[in-house]
Scaffold this active site. Structure first.
Site, short mmCIF file in Angstrom:
data_model
loop_
_atom_site.label_atom_id
_atom_site.label_comp_id
_atom_site.label_asym_id
_atom_site.label_seq_id
_atom_site.Cartn_x
_atom_site.Cartn_y
_atom_site.Cartn_z
N GLU A 75 0.85 -1.23 0.18
CA GLU A 75 0.00 -0.08 0.09
C GLU A 75 0.79 1.24 -0.15
O GLU A 75 1.93 1.16 0.49
CB GLU A 75 -0.68 -0.06 1.15
CG GLU A 75 -1.76 -0.67 1.43
CD GLU A 75 -2.49 -0.75 2.93
OE1 GLU A 75 -2.78 0.26 3.19
OE2 GLU A 75 -2.58 -2.06 3.40
N LYS A 86 2.42 4.40 1.48
CA LYS A 86 2.53 4.78 2.83
C LYS A 86 2.40 6.33 2.78
O LYS A 86 3.40 7.07 2.27
CB LYS A 86 4.05 4.40 3.27
CG LYS A 86 4.24 4.82 4.77
CD LYS A 86 5.58 4.30 5.65
CE LYS A 86 5.58 4.41 6.90
NZ LYS A 86 5.33 5.94 7.41
N GLU A 107 -5.06 7.42 7.49
CA GLU A 107 -4.09 8.35 7.77
C GLU A 107 -4.64 9.80 7.37
O GLU A 107 -5.03 9.81 6.29
CB GLU A 107 -2.85 7.96 6.73
CG GLU A 107 -1.37 8.85 7.07
CD GLU A 107 -0.64 8.33 8.11
OE1 GLU A 107 -1.13 7.41 8.96
OE2 GLU A 107 0.40 8.85 8.45
N ARG A 162 4.42 -4.07 17.45
CA ARG A 162 5.21 -3.56 16.32
C ARG A 162 5.94 -5.09 16.01
O ARG A 162 6.93 -5.16 16.30
CB ARG A 162 6.28 -2.67 16.98
CG ARG A 162 7.04 -2.10 15.63
CD ARG A 162 8.18 -1.38 15.95
NE ARG A 162 7.88 0.10 16.59
CZ ARG A 162 7.29 1.12 16.02
NH1 ARG A 162 7.35 1.01 14.70
NH2 ARG A 162 6.90 2.15 16.64
N LYS A 212 7.53 -1.47 6.94
CA LYS A 212 7.25 -0.10 6.11
C LYS A 212 8.65 -0.09 5.26
O LYS A 212 9.74 -0.28 5.77
CB LYS A 212 7.27 1.03 6.94
CG LYS A 212 7.93 1.06 8.18
CD LYS A 212 7.83 2.17 9.23
CE LYS A 212 8.46 1.85 10.48
NZ LYS A 212 8.24 2.98 11.52
P1 AMP Z 1 5.99 5.15 11.57
O1 AMP Z 1 5.32 6.12 11.88
O2 AMP Z 1 7.21 5.42 10.66
O3 AMP Z 1 6.33 4.24 12.41
O4 AMP Z 1 5.13 4.44 10.23
C1 AMP Z 1 3.85 3.80 10.48
C2 AMP Z 1 2.87 4.76 10.07
O5 AMP Z 1 2.52 4.68 8.82
C3 AMP Z 1 1.42 4.03 10.67
O6 AMP Z 1 1.45 4.27 11.99
C4 AMP Z 1 0.63 4.97 9.89
O7 AMP Z 1 0.33 6.10 10.68
C5 AMP Z 1 1.19 5.19 8.65
N1 AMP Z 1 0.66 4.68 7.26
C6 AMP Z 1 0.63 5.58 6.21
N2 AMP Z 1 0.23 4.75 5.09
C7 AMP Z 1 -0.15 3.67 5.76
C8 AMP Z 1 -0.97 2.66 5.42
N3 AMP Z 1 -1.16 2.33 4.08
N4 AMP Z 1 -0.93 1.26 6.26
C9 AMP Z 1 -0.55 1.47 7.52
N5 AMP Z 1 0.00 2.53 7.98
C10 AMP Z 1 0.11 3.61 7.10
#
Ligand code: AMP
Length: 544
Positions: A244, A246, A295, A408, A414
């Site tokens: 997906e 991000k 998001e 986590r 990611k």
């Molecule tokens: P991070 O904040 O760097 O740990 O990355 C994870 C975060 O990416 C999640 O908590 C969401 O806020 C964000 N995110 C953005 N797009 C997506 C998606 N398609 N699926 C899940 N999380 C997403």
């Protein structure tokens, strides 16, 4: 229940580091606690006042605590500050001051857990102009009945700095052992309710009722999180890559039931009132009662604007209409947690199906764009496209995975383009010089170890604009616990995202590592210190 009974439990917990012994102590104590305070006792044992789902804060900083203790004990504030420096601990410093109390109130009543809870709950309800004065009054009342030792732990509860070493795992096992049920049963009940107090109370009444606990609308559950990976690593783990986009914005959990809609941030704060446009989009696009996640992104002509824009919207308390026009927001939903019952145990592919049937897409609410493939090259192409469109990269999710609140794990990966940054808590700082004399100008960064204690990993003073220096100073000053010369020690409260050139092994810092050329990328106010990166995450980045 006498507050002193709880204090002796805190003390026995401090005397041991063995998990099993801690579980024994807690389970015995829970069994002996009267039913009506069992939930409060559980919150206090975890060093909290409220269940995790509740958006309530005491809003008390170190300065106010020192004022209160000074008022009650007659020891001048400057002297208490001196004690803090000597003891290196606010709790112990305040205990000392209270022990020196000149006037002993003869008929002061012994503190009870119920009374402490009642007062602390009141504090969270005060806001606005005179709230600090009201808090001072209530807290002074409370502390005037406290013994020195009680004051030590009260301070820690109030400031959120209780470190008894017991975490959710210990409480889970203690509830299971104390009331004769399986830890997995307790765990599940906790995941759905996000409330260990309620879970303990239920288990005590009737263990079978644990299975009846369910997600409640408008009580947010914890978010499932992702680990960093490369596309190759993702392919090694998963046969099918469900990729997906991000999106670079702020995570939101949205509860919709009938006409009522509430939006919760990643810190489980209720952010609904700042987001009337997102609420409107949800009303139009989510066609049935449900809990979804997505998001929130600031878009401009189909192009995402930096994350800070979203934060500006989230923080806004007034002139919201005007701000809405300046920074319009879009919502990309990517998961559903509840529809006609909890869906956490459904595999992701099933949840996605439910989501697709649930959302009527419109201009400001869409479902995240997805590409399911077995081919790494195709995934790479999709990644490139995502970056080109201005997004952060990809999320790759295991199609068979269940939704695990708070975890986590490696079920969500990611994939980002840039060198991984670290989200670190600020644990100390130094006052600046010259033009910056009134600002905290250099910041000591802390990374969490396995026990949740923050260890030094570097100092940062670059990548910070004047505006940010000022903001950081305002935000951090109430959390100063010790000051020696220009150096201050802080309660870990604020998280910043830090970029760096390299990580080196270093004996100079407690963590054993030092960041080379660190710079602040942004504040991560959406993350609490417990959510900051830990040493495991660092090992992962270093490939250790
Ligand atoms: P991070 O904040 O760097 O740990 O990355 C994870 C975060 O990416 C999640 O908590 C969401 O806020 C964000 N995110 C953005 N797009 C997506 C998606 N398609 N699926 C899940 N999380 C997403």
């Amino acid at each position: 229940m006498k507050f002193s009974t709880l204090i002796s439990v805190y003390e026995s917990l401090e005397d041991t580091t063995k998990r099993l012994e801690m579980t024994d102590i807690v389970s015995q104590f829970l069994k002996e606690s009267p039913e009506d305070v069992l939930d409060v006792v559980v919150y206090f044992l975890l060093g909290k006042v409220f269940p995790d789902w509740m958006d309530a804060e005491l809003g008390v900083g170190t300065k106010l605590v020192i004022r209160v203790v000074s008022t009650v004990s007659g020891v001048p504030e400057s002297m208490i500050e001196e004690y803090v420096r000597e003891e290196g601990d606010m709790g112990k410093a305040c205990e000392r001051a209270i022990n020196e109390k000149k006037q002993v109130i003869l008929f002061s009543e012994e503190l009870s857990v119920e009374y402490v809870y009642e007062i602390l709950t009141k504090l969270s309800e005060f806001s606005g102009a005179r709230s600090q004065e009201k808090k001072l009054k209530y807290l002074s009342n409370l502390f005037s009945s406290a013994t020195g030792k009680e004051a030590r732990y009260l301070v820690r509860i109030v400031l959120g700095t209780m470190r008894t070493g017991i975490g959710e795992g210990t409480v889970r096992d203690a509830v299971a052992r104390g009331f004769g049920c399986d830890p997995s049963q307790v765990e599940r009940a906790y995941m759905l309710t996000n409330d260990f107090g309620l879970v303990a109370k239920t288990a005590r009444k009737n263990v079978a009722d644990l299975d009846k606990l369910d997600i409640t609308f408008f009580r947010p559950i914890k978010f499932m999180l992702a680990q960093v990976a490369t596309l190759q690593e993702a392919k090694e783990r998963m046969h099918l890559l469900s990729c997906e986009i991000k999106y670079d914005g702020s995570r939101a959990q949205i509860h919709k039931k009938g006409k009522k809609i509430k939006i919760f941030s990643r810190r489980l704060e209720d952010i609904t009132s700042a987001l009337p446009d997102v609420v409107g989009a949800v009303r139009k696009s989510i066609v049935e009662d449900a809990i979804v996640e997505g998001e929130i992104v600031a878009m401009e002509h189909d192009h995402p604007r930096p994350f800070q824009y979203v934060l500006r919207r989230l923080r806004r308390k007034y002139d919201i209409q005007e701000m809405m026009e300046k920074i319009p927001l879009s919502l990309y939903v990517f998961d559903v947690l509840y529809k006609d019952g909890p869906l956490l145990d459904f595999p992701f592919r099933k949840r996605r199906e439910v989501l697709e049937a649930l959302v009527r897409e419109g201009a400001s609410a869409q479902i995240s764009t997805v590409l399911v493939t077995e081919d790494v090259e195709e995934a790479q192409e999709f990644f490139n496209q995502s970056i080109k469109m201005g997004h952060e990269g990809l999320m790759i999710k295991d199609v068979e995975s269940v939704y695990q609140p708070g975890a986590r794990g490696k079920k969500w990966l990611k994939i980002k383009e840039t060198m991984e940054t670290l989200d670190l808590a600020i644990i100390g700082a130094e006052w600046g010089e010259g033009r910056r004399a009134h600002w905290l100008a250099s910041f000591l960064l802390g990374i969490r170890d396995e026990q949740g204690t923050f260890m030094e990993i570097g100092k940062v003073g670059t990548g910070i604009t004047d505006e940010l220096f000022k903001e950081l100073t305002d935000k951090l000053t109430p959390y100063i616990i010790e000051q020696k010369g220009k150096t201050v020690k802080l309660i870990p409260y604020l998280v910043v995202e830090v970029a760096y050139e390299e990580v080196q092994k270093s004996p100079n810092y407690e963590s054993g590592y030092a960041l080379r050329f660190p710079r602040v990328v942004r504040m991560r106010e959406d993350k609490s210190p417990e959510e900051a990166d830990d040493i495991d995450r660092l090992h992962e980045i270093l490939g250790e």
